[in-house]
Design a protein around this motif. Structure first.
Motif, mmCIF file in Angstrom:
data_model
loop_
_atom_site.group_PDB
_atom_site.id
_atom_site.type_symbol
_atom_site.label_atom_id
_atom_site.label_comp_id
_atom_site.label_asym_id
_atom_site.label_seq_id
_atom_site.Cartn_x
_atom_site.Cartn_y
_atom_site.Cartn_z
ATOM 1 N N GLU A 152 -64.084 -23.479 -4.109
ATOM 2 C CA GLU A 152 -65.026 -22.718 -3.157
ATOM 3 C C GLU A 152 -66.194 -21.883 -3.791
ATOM 4 O O GLU A 152 -66.776 -20.895 -4.070
ATOM 5 N N GLN A 153 -64.943 -21.280 -5.829
ATOM 6 C CA GLN A 153 -66.212 -20.672 -6.092
ATOM 7 C C GLN A 153 -67.008 -21.504 -7.460
ATOM 8 O O GLN A 153 -67.199 -20.750 -8.318
ATOM 9 N N HIS A 154 -66.757 -22.527 -6.896
ATOM 10 C CA HIS A 154 -67.910 -24.170 -7.803
ATOM 11 C C HIS A 154 -67.133 -23.807 -9.220
ATOM 12 O O HIS A 154 -68.170 -23.675 -10.705
ATOM 13 N N MET A 155 -65.717 -23.466 -9.564
ATOM 14 C CA MET A 155 -65.268 -23.973 -10.692
ATOM 15 C C MET A 155 -65.028 -24.780 -11.523
ATOM 16 O O MET A 155 -64.015 -25.558 -9.898
ATOM 17 N N ASP A 156 -64.438 -25.245 -12.090
ATOM 18 C CA ASP A 156 -63.469 -26.714 -12.789
ATOM 19 C C ASP A 156 -62.183 -26.099 -14.255
ATOM 20 O O ASP A 156 -62.773 -25.016 -14.066
ATOM 21 N N LEU A 157 -61.757 -27.084 -13.444
ATOM 22 C CA LEU A 157 -60.379 -26.810 -14.881
ATOM 23 C C LEU A 157 -61.081 -27.707 -16.210
ATOM 24 O O LEU A 157 -61.399 -28.871 -15.709
ATOM 25 N N ASP A 158 -60.644 -26.621 -17.115
ATOM 26 C CA ASP A 158 -60.852 -27.892 -18.415
ATOM 27 C C ASP A 158 -59.734 -28.770 -18.976
ATOM 28 O O ASP A 158 -60.464 -30.053 -19.128
ATOM 29 N N SER A 159 -58.499 -28.368 -18.586
ATOM 30 C CA SER A 159 -57.421 -28.450 -19.373
ATOM 31 C C SER A 159 -55.834 -28.628 -18.179
ATOM 32 O O SER A 159 -55.611 -26.880 -18.009
ATOM 33 N N VAL A 160 -55.388 -29.517 -18.516
ATOM 34 C CA VAL A 160 -53.704 -28.771 -18.056
ATOM 35 C C VAL A 160 -53.037 -29.246 -19.274
ATOM 36 O O VAL A 160 -52.770 -31.096 -19.309
ATOM 37 N N ILE A 161 -52.428 -28.776 -19.663
ATOM 38 C CA ILE A 161 -51.901 -29.079 -20.718
ATOM 39 C C ILE A 161 -50.071 -28.672 -20.537
ATOM 40 O O ILE A 161 -49.711 -28.363 -19.912
ATOM 41 N N GLU A 162 -49.233 -30.069 -20.869
ATOM 42 C CA GLU A 162 -47.858 -29.802 -20.421
ATOM 43 C C GLU A 162 -47.077 -30.110 -22.190
ATOM 44 O O GLU A 162 -47.191 -31.032 -22.254
ATOM 45 N N LEU A 163 -46.332 -28.596 -21.639
ATOM 46 C CA LEU A 163 -45.459 -29.034 -23.151
ATOM 47 C C LEU A 163 -44.525 -29.203 -22.809
ATOM 48 O O LEU A 163 -43.620 -29.526 -21.651
ATOM 49 N N LYS A 164 -43.657 -30.838 -23.333
ATOM 50 C CA LYS A 164 -42.232 -32.104 -22.988
ATOM 51 C C LYS A 164 -41.690 -30.847 -23.692
ATOM 52 O O LYS A 164 -41.449 -31.211 -24.873
ATOM 53 N N VAL A 165 -40.375 -30.529 -23.516
ATOM 54 C CA VAL A 165 -39.088 -29.964 -24.466
ATOM 55 C C VAL A 165 -37.715 -30.431 -23.684
ATOM 56 O O VAL A 165 -37.799 -30.796 -22.809
#
Ligand code: ADP
Length: 197
Positions: free
Chosen positions: A102-115
């Motif tokens: 809706e705001q014409h935005m996008d995600l740059d990255s999705v990072i998962e920390l595995k523990v």
């Protein structure tokens, strides 16, 4: 830069978010912090959320999505943000997609920390000790019972969020068991391939 940090409670999302907030000059949007502020201020949302949070359960998607939708429209978030603790359900991830579109935005990255799960309880115990030593209040949900519920919620409701972003080809996984500085370097490396701002 719009970044999501995923990972179980105790994975180090808060520690890493604080570092990248400084580096990129963008706010860390922690839904846990926002909800705790609402609880402290005894707002209507805080009053609804308190018992659920204390027990380690998840606050309703409607409430959390509403908070985030308002927050990302604030002026300090126009250059980007780091989401910490959101989205925590696939429903929330879909709502986030809709609000960004809706705001014409996008995600740059999705990072998962595995523990390793076995390490998480120790990390929470250390966090409690550090807070006590610093004379700061201990979180009501940093106790073994609530922690177990938080971990269960993570396994059943939040793990599918990683799969959601993986399917979209957005997910990068990082070893959250490495020392904090190494984790920061690994996140830096991922971000160096996608930084726009
Ligand atoms: P942690 O990741 O250490 O478990 P947070 O500070 O992110 O803790 O969140 C604390 C609590 O706030 C959660 O256990 C949950 O009750 C509530 N909460 C935070 N973010 C969300 C969210 N996106 N959806 C639902 N509940 C949330």
């Amino acid at each position: 830069m719009r970044l999501i940090l995923l990972g179980p409670p105790g994975a180090g999302k808060g520690t890493q978010s604080a570092r990248f907030m400084q580096k990129y000059g963008i706010p860390q949007l922690s839904t846990g912090d926002m909800l705790r502020a609402a609880v402290s201020a005894a707002t209507p949302i805080g009053l609804k959320a308190k018992a659920i949070m204390d027990a380690g359960g998840l606050v309703s998607d409607d409430i959390v999505v509403g908070i985030v939708a308002d927050r990302i429209r604030e002026s300090d978030a126009t250059r980007g943000f780091i989401l910490d603790g959101f989205p925590r359900t696939v429903n929330q991830a879909q709502a986030l997609d809709a609000m960004l579109a809706e705001q014409h935005m996008d995600l740059d990255s999705v990072i998962e920390l595995k523990v390793d799960e076995a390490a998480l309880l120790d990390r929470i115990a250390s966090r409690v000790q550090e807070m006590v030593a610093a004379g700061k209040p201990v979180r009501a949900d940093d106790n073994p019972d609530a922690f177990k519920t938080r971990l269960d919620a993570y396994r059943t409701l939040t793990a599918p969020v990683s799969a959601y972003y993986e399917k979209k080809g957005r997910l990068r996984t990082i070893d959250g068991m490495a020392p904090a500085d190494t984790v920061t370097e690994m996140i830096d490396e991922v971000l160096s391939h996608c930084v726009k701002a």
